[in-house]
Write an enzyme that holds these catalytic residues in place. Structure first.
Site, PDB file in Angstrom:
ATOM      1  N   HIS A 165      20.741  72.167 -25.650  1.00 19.72           N
ATOM      2  CA  HIS A 165      19.332  72.188 -25.261  1.00 19.72           C
ATOM      3  C   HIS A 165      19.221  72.387 -23.758  1.00 19.72           C
ATOM      4  O   HIS A 165      19.861  71.669 -22.994  1.00 19.72           O
ATOM      5  CB  HIS A 165      18.638  70.884 -25.651  1.00 19.72           C
ATOM      6  CG  HIS A 165      18.653  70.620 -27.119  1.00 19.72           C
ATOM      7  ND1 HIS A 165      19.784  70.175 -27.785  1.00 19.72           N
ATOM      8  CD2 HIS A 165      17.687  70.746 -28.062  1.00 19.72           C
ATOM      9  CE1 HIS A 165      19.503  70.049 -29.076  1.00 19.72           C
ATOM     10  NE2 HIS A 165      18.245  70.390 -29.263  1.00 19.72           N
ATOM     11  N   LYS A 177      23.196  75.461 -33.098  1.00 24.17           N
ATOM     12  CA  LYS A 177      21.780  75.380 -32.706  1.00 24.17           C
ATOM     13  C   LYS A 177      21.647  75.461 -31.190  1.00 24.17           C
ATOM     14  O   LYS A 177      22.369  74.779 -30.465  1.00 24.17           O
ATOM     15  CB  LYS A 177      21.168  74.064 -33.190  1.00 24.17           C
ATOM     16  CG  LYS A 177      19.731  73.826 -32.713  1.00 24.17           C
ATOM     17  CD  LYS A 177      19.295  72.381 -32.941  1.00 24.17           C
ATOM     18  CE  LYS A 177      17.936  72.127 -32.306  1.00 24.17           C
ATOM     19  NZ  LYS A 177      17.596  70.680 -32.296  1.00 24.17           N
TER      20      LYS A 177
END
Length: 253
Positions: free
Chosen positions: A143, A170
């Site tokens: 992230h 991800k």
């Protein structure tokens, strides 16, 4: 590209699957969230345990998990401790991060566990091994709440996650302008066409990146996050609205 099946949910086939985060700070709040989820149309739940007031007590976390699992029925559950440096609520030591995730993967009560790519690499490898030994899928994540990396960096991180054994790589990034959103979408499409051998997840955060939460079936992202009670990240769309939009887009593809 292979698909990944968790209970009755198949990632990498059809429309992106919808994950709804639970962000309660107390067990009572978490129980209330599970009641809200009973009337929502979604595919899996995520417990963002970094919000939980007793997160630094593994036995308390386990106790809460058993309560949550019992109330979710057959819905898959993703267990996530998001570190503060990646947008979460608090920071813990590498040792505790590893111990917490390892202990919860061993309970048999979670279906997927989030493992941050940039944690200590020995911890990452041990968690991947432990999760797989206990039938738990790994969502490996990165992230960036400050910026959108260049396309090559996004691809490098996703490919590295594949190499480390992630079942679902991800990446989530923060756009500063529309061009940043296009960078994320271009990277997603390139990953799908040239590098991915398994489903993966991408998103551009904030309202500016909202289109990326909807366009996964077109560009290649297998999962999107929708809110129920409280959003866990900027730009999350209400889960009910999200399902309607994804269904509409699915009919057009």
């Amino acid at each position: 590209m292979a698909t990944v099946k968790v209970r009755d949910v198949v990632f990498g086939a059809g429309a992106p699957k919808i994950c709804v985060p639970m962000v309660g700070r107390t067990l009572d709040q978490l129980v209330n969230e599970t009641e809200v989820l009973k009337v929502l149309d979604f595919d899996l739940a995520e417990w963002r345990v970094d919000f939980f007031e007793h997160v630094e007590d593994i036995e308390e976390v386990k106790s809460a998990l058993f309560e949550i699992r019992a109330r979710l029925g057959e819905k898959p559950l993703l267990f996530t401790f998001r570190s503060k440096r990646e947008g979460g609520q608090r920071e813990v030591s590498d040792d505790y991060y590893g111990a917490l995730n390892k202990a919860l993967a061993q309970t048999g009560e979670i279906d997927l566990v989030d493992v941050e790519l940039f944690q200590e690499q020995s911890v990452v490898r041990e968690l991947v091994d432990t999760a797989h030994e206990h039938g738990v899928k790994v969502v490996m994540s990165s992230h960036d709440f400050a910026r959108t990396p260049v396309k090559e960096e996004i691809l490098m991180r996703l490919c590295r996650m594949q190499e480390l054994g992630a079942d679902l790589p991800k990446i989530a990034v923060m756009p500063q302008n529309a061009s940043d959103v296009l960078v994320l979408l271009d990277a997603t499409n390139t990953m799908r066409e040239h590098f991915a051998d398994r489903p993966f997840i991408t998103m551009s955060m904030s309202g500016l990146g909202g289109v990326t939460r909807l366009a996964g079936e077109v560009f290649g992202s297998a999962l999107t996050f929708g809110s129920a009670v409280e959003a866990s990240a900027p730009g999350q769309i209400n889960a009910a609205d999200l399902r309607n939009i994804l269904n509409l887009l699915h009919m057009q593809t």
